[in-house]
Design an enzyme around this catalytic site. Sequence first.
Site, PDB file in Angstrom:
ATOM      1  N   GLU A 128       0.870  -1.190   0.000  1.00  0.00           N
ATOM      2  CA  GLU A 128       0.000   0.000   0.000  1.00  0.00           C
ATOM      3  C   GLU A 128       0.897   1.228   0.000  1.00  0.00           C
ATOM      4  OE1 GLU A 128      -3.225   0.076   2.865  1.00  0.00           O
ATOM      5  OE2 GLU A 128      -3.377  -2.088   2.774  1.00  0.00           O
ATOM      6  N   HIS A 249      -8.190   9.737   4.093  1.00  0.00           N
ATOM      7  CA  HIS A 249      -7.934   8.658   3.135  1.00  0.00           C
ATOM      8  C   HIS A 249      -8.199   9.216   1.750  1.00  0.00           C
ATOM      9  CE1 HIS A 249      -7.909   4.875   1.027  1.00  0.00           C
ATOM     10  NE2 HIS A 249      -7.475   4.282   2.123  1.00  0.00           N
ATOM     11  N   ARG A 298       0.071   8.457   2.044  1.00  0.00           N
ATOM     12  CA  ARG A 298      -1.333   8.865   1.936  1.00  0.00           C
ATOM     13  C   ARG A 298      -1.533  10.379   1.920  1.00  0.00           C
ATOM     14  NH1 ARG A 298      -4.672   4.899   5.613  1.00  0.00           N
ATOM     15  NH2 ARG A 298      -4.095   3.392   4.026  1.00  0.00           N
ATOM     16  N   HIS A 359     -10.141   9.918   7.971  1.00  0.00           N
ATOM     17  CA  HIS A 359      -9.943   8.477   8.089  1.00  0.00           C
ATOM     18  C   HIS A 359      -9.319   8.068   9.422  1.00  0.00           C
ATOM     19  CE1 HIS A 359      -9.297   4.422   6.682  1.00  0.00           C
ATOM     20  NE2 HIS A 359      -7.981   4.513   6.781  1.00  0.00           N
ATOM     21  N   ARG A 394       0.156   8.540   9.419  1.00  0.00           N
ATOM     22  CA  ARG A 394       0.309   7.095   9.613  1.00  0.00           C
ATOM     23  C   ARG A 394       0.595   6.378   8.306  1.00  0.00           C
ATOM     24  NH1 ARG A 394      -3.256   2.880   8.951  1.00  0.00           N
ATOM     25  NH2 ARG A 394      -4.993   4.311   8.636  1.00  0.00           N
TER      26      ARG A 394
HETATM   27  C1  SIN Z   1      -7.037   0.885   3.138  1.00  0.00           C
HETATM   28  O1  SIN Z   1      -7.341  -0.293   2.974  1.00  0.00           O
HETATM   29  O2  SIN Z   1      -6.788   1.656   2.229  1.00  0.00           O
HETATM   30  C2  SIN Z   1      -6.985   1.414   4.529  1.00  0.00           C
HETATM   31  C3  SIN Z   1      -5.901   0.766   5.272  1.00  0.00           C
HETATM   32  C4  SIN Z   1      -5.414   1.663   6.367  1.00  0.00           C
HETATM   33  O3  SIN Z   1      -6.072   2.630   6.736  1.00  0.00           O
HETATM   34  O4  SIN Z   1      -4.300   1.419   6.854  1.00  0.00           O
END
Ligand code: SIN
Length: 548
Positions: A128, A249, A298, A359, A394
Amino acid sequence: MSSLPRRLLAPTPGWTMQADVCIVGSGIAGLCAALHARAAGLRVIIVTKVNIDDGSTRWAQGGIAAVLGPADTPEAHLSDTLIAGVGLCDEAAVRVLVTEGPSRVRELMAVGAEFDRNPDGSLSLTREGGHHADRIVHAGGDATGVEVQRALHAAVRRDPGLRIVEHALVLDLLTGADGRAAGVTLHVLGEGSADGVGAVLARAVVLATGGMGQVYAATTNPSVSTGDGVALGLRAGAVVTDVEFVQFHPTALFLGDAARGQQPLVSEAMRGEGAVLVDAAGAPFMRGVHELADLAPRDVVAKAITRVMLDQGVHHVFLDARHLGGTMLEHRFPSILARCRAAGIDPVHEPIPVAPAAHYASGGLRTDLDGQTSVPGLFACGEVSCTGVHGANRLASNSLLEGLVFAGRIGAELARSLPPQADPVAADTVGAGVLDFATRTEVAEAMTAGAGVLRSADSLVETRKVLDRLGTVTSTDLGPLAWEATNLLTVATALVSAAQRREETRGCHWREDFADADEGWRGHLLASIDEDGLLQQDFEPLPAAVPV
Ligand code: SIN
């Protein structure tokens, strides 16, 4: 500034329960802390706001980040976490997270959590935003939280000695004459003996109440995320830190300008598998913004999306996953596909409209490496806490990991030292208050308008004026809605005060009027409420970075 309540105005407790440890909240942090405390032979009561499964954990899609692949190292996970945190992570806390994380994930598997596997039986690991390695375990494709919650719930249900009280809104901390936590007051929508306002007396209290996303008009958080733990902590005199760093997010499903409350998440894991952010003309825009393009940390992605939306005068962008193919999308992202289709969008055939939504609270109640807050006997675990692992932003999928790891450390600390039960001192009614529940909507609208993904001195002043006005709209109509509204205003005030004071852009705190990070601001803003209900702030600078 109007003063904030020092206690919630509430009826005198009409019933009492007793345990060694009272755990407030039932997501990954609360349930793991409970299992560890039970393993240490302690009597535990879990109190949870609605049903045991209604917290944030079950909504987690992407997974849990941990070094479980042969090509990965804790140093690499540490480095990615520190970079995402933009100079504000506590390196010792991050080291604990990345080194203890893998064995805690294995413990979770031993408890019964089933993660997705490759055909050869090895764990299927994905990537991610901000990660330079595939290190995220997931379950059910995009339903990791559901599986984690299922496994932990089953484990606590197997223990007949573990008491669970549902439909219980925690109100305030009880303390002994020496200031140590002695339990909580709470309101239970129950039947028989535990109904209405009561008290759980305990030798230690662990807050695992999750986040505060409902302080904004649109959030990925469930309706229970109203900042109850941070507000309780502030009223109890605890120190909170880093609350200005609210992570938006980048890709919540855009359901229209009027959409309010919890919005469906479109997991970052979709970008991890190759989906691309595009504007209305279909042009990708993340390449050139960051070396990791669509998988940048993010905050970088949320800012880039917001810039496109502002420049093009639109209210969303798109996430294009069509090239991944129907078979892959159905297998890997079944929940996201179902949610999109319920909204009339088919990701197999069309790009998904997405926009940033509140988020994750990177800050919270400040703790040491054992989860201890500044109030003796009061612990915090998971999103309600600020252990120092997230800094200014985070890293994706570090949140479930933080809950797992620090719950284990709290369990060990409780097993090491737990003083006898203190007699709670009578609650001081001076400074008790409660707000009209109708303030809640206005708080959320003002927060989104002026303290959202992009902030400025002017926008924050406007939001602050609204909060100060609403802080005087008190009520005598006591009940969960009014208590939650009071918590929301309390955390909103702490958040906006910190956002006003921090005159720089860092991580997920984006100031239109201070475009860059400022070394003078590399440090933490601490906040607490004084005897008069006034918010007090302090800045704790970090040592200057040593040039290499
Ligand atoms: C996501 O699945 O994009 C969220 C995961 C997260 O907030 O760490």
